[in-house]
Design a protein around this motif. Structure first.
Motif, PDB file in Angstrom:
ATOM      1  N   GLY A 202       0.792  -1.226   0.000  1.00 17.16           N
ATOM      2  CA  GLY A 202       0.000   0.000   0.000  1.00 17.16           C
ATOM      3  C   GLY A 202       0.821   1.271   0.000  1.00 17.16           C
ATOM      4  O   GLY A 202       0.255   2.370  -0.011  1.00 17.16           O
TER       5      GLY A 202
ATOM      6  N   THR B 248       3.531   1.910  -2.264  1.00 17.19           N
ATOM      7  CA  THR B 248       4.393   1.930  -3.442  1.00 17.19           C
ATOM      8  C   THR B 248       4.388   3.273  -4.184  1.00 17.19           C
ATOM      9  O   THR B 248       5.349   3.575  -4.892  1.00 17.19           O
TER      10      THR B 248
ATOM     11  N   GLY C  46       1.373  -2.936  -6.351  1.00 22.20           N
ATOM     12  CA  GLY C  46       0.685  -2.088  -5.397  1.00 22.20           C
ATOM     13  C   GLY C  46      -0.727  -2.564  -5.123  1.00 22.20           C
ATOM     14  O   GLY C  46      -1.363  -3.223  -5.957  1.00 22.20           O
TER      15      GLY C  46
ATOM     16  N   SER D 167      -2.710   1.618  -3.617  1.00 22.58           N
ATOM     17  CA  SER D 167      -1.457   2.339  -3.392  1.00 22.58           C
ATOM     18  C   SER D 167      -1.467   3.799  -3.836  1.00 22.58           C
ATOM     19  O   SER D 167      -0.747   4.619  -3.253  1.00 22.58           O
TER      20      SER D 167
ATOM     21  N   GLU E 219      -2.955   1.936  -9.152  1.00 22.80           N
ATOM     22  CA  GLU E 219      -1.872   1.216  -8.488  1.00 22.80           C
ATOM     23  C   GLU E 219      -0.507   1.615  -9.045  1.00 22.80           C
ATOM     24  O   GLU E 219      -0.381   1.965 -10.230  1.00 22.80           O
TER      25      GLU E 219
END
Length: 415
Positions: free
Chosen positions: A341, A343, A385, A388, A397
């Protein structure tokens, strides 16, 4: 903070030489010397050169008189992919800088009364990226994006062999940090000091902390314990709008256990377990969700990289062939400090590699010299991710990738 000018010059020279590179144990090096790297990075219970005091100050008791110097070429491959975002989806290569030199130096000497002294100079790095195509451009950033963190250390050690085969050691670790951030203008509105967030060139930070260790020999076995305290460093004033607590960036404590076994006259096996407490350093550990909770960049409890503490496991084998040649082989595994979470911000520092395979060799040169070579490959690691990219940035993500190669060469003068 003011240090002796000789120490300051040592640190300055080392920092100028060693550009930051991802070092696979988060931003700590997998091995601080060429000989250690060739055997998987072990060193707590198996001193192989005068840099061993960086692993365990008690190791200085077993080193005798020697001088070690070396240099490694480090080549990381890092990238990020954003998907599911309406503005920034795409693949981004972070290899604007392709390779980095990493130095090593060690000196040791026995003293009367079962004492020994040594000094080790070595480097860390692990938050280095240059994205020519800025991943944050769609959100308002301009120019290249990336960060560069360089850490150089000088560690004098004193060891006392208080009984046959038993030694205690203490050390003092002086640290010099060198940092720059670029292309982060998209986060200016979320910072307590927008002018001290990005594109301010390199800034320096210094600090120091103690270390201690024990090393005992029991027949064919050696057992070692080592601890290095958290280094409280001066703030990066030019980046107090980026790092939590107004530019604070301390160096986390680490501690570990090592075991070595002289299996035969030719073969030595060794293993280390080490813990690095990234989660105790606010500017490294605070998650990006702090931003969404109303705590801006640079504030106390402000967002950081969301790193967690990690444990590394290192295994090495050393085989003495007949004649002047010695062979090394090693494997190590380090936990990934970047949660799935976290990234999005760690596009700047995708230190996610976990598994490394290494090999090395040493051969004697004349009566007093020894030349060593080591190669380490960190297998490419991809992290996907999960929830993220924060919704204020459009969601989606961010996936990270990191692989590495390192080639080191070192020379020892044993007298």
């Amino acid at each position: 903070m003011s240090h002796h000018p000789t120490i300051t010059r040592w640190l300055s020279g080392c920092a100028l030489l060693c550009s930051a590179a991802h070092a696979t144990d988060g931003y700590f090096q997998n091995g601080y010397s060429t000989r250690s790297s060739g055997a998987g990075g072990v060193g707590i219970a198996l001193p192989q050169d005068a840099v061993a005091g960086a692993y365990n100050p008690a190791a200085t008791a077993w080193l005798h008189r020697r001088l070690d110097i070396g240099l490694s070429a480090f080549v990381p491959d890092r990238s990020a992919t954003i998907h599911g975002n309406p503005l920034a989806s795409g693949h981004y290569g972070g290899n604007g800088s392709h390779w980095f030199p990493i130095p090593e130096f060690g000196w040791s000497r026995p003293l009367p009364h079962a004492l020994s002294v040594g000094i080790a100079a070595y480097a860390n790095g692990g938050m280095n990226t240059t994205y020519r195509h800025n991943p944050y451009a769609a959100f308002g950033s301009r120019g290249k994006a990336g960060v560069s963190l360089e850490q150089a250390f000088v560690s004098p050690t004193l060891a006392w062999q208080y009984a046959p085969g038993q030694a205690l050691g203490i050390g003092l670790n002086f640290a010099w940090q060198h940092f720059e951030a670029r292309g982060l203008g998209a986060f200016a509105s979320a910072s307590i000091a927008p002018d001290q967030l990005s594109n301010n060139g390199y800034h320096n930070s210094t600090g120091w902390g103690p270390s201690a260790g024990w090393l005992g020999r029991f027949g064919p076995f050696s057992l070692g314990l080592a601890w290095t305290a958290r280094i409280h460093a001066s703030r990066f004033k030019a980046y107090q709008g980026l790092f939590a607590s107004h530019g604070s960036f301390d160096i986390p404590q680490r501690y570990g256990l090592g075991l070595a076994w002289q299996a035969t006259r030719q073969l030595t096996l060794a293993s280390d377990i080490q813990r690095i407490d990234y989660a105790d350093v606010e500017s490294i550990a605070q998650p990006i969700e702090a931003l969404l909770a109303g705590r801006p960049l640079g504030s106390h409890d402000g967002p950081g990289f969301g790193w967690r503490s990690i444990t590394s496991y290192k295994f090495g084998a050393i085989y003495q062939l007949s004649g002047p040649l010695k062979l090394r082989l090693g494997f190590s595994h380090a936990g990934n400090p970047v949660p799935t979470g976290q990234t999005f911000f760690n596009i700047l520092a995708p230190a996610v590699a976990e598994n490394h395979l290494s090999a090395g060799a040493s051969w004697k040169v004349g009566h007093h010299g020894e030349l060593s070579l080591a190669y380490t490959h960190a297998f490419s690691k991809h992290i996907r991710g999960r929830n993220s990219v924060p919704q204020p940035f459009g969601g989606g993500e961010a996936d990270l990738q990191l692989g590495e190669d390192q080639l080191g060469l070192a020379y020892a003068y044993i007298y």
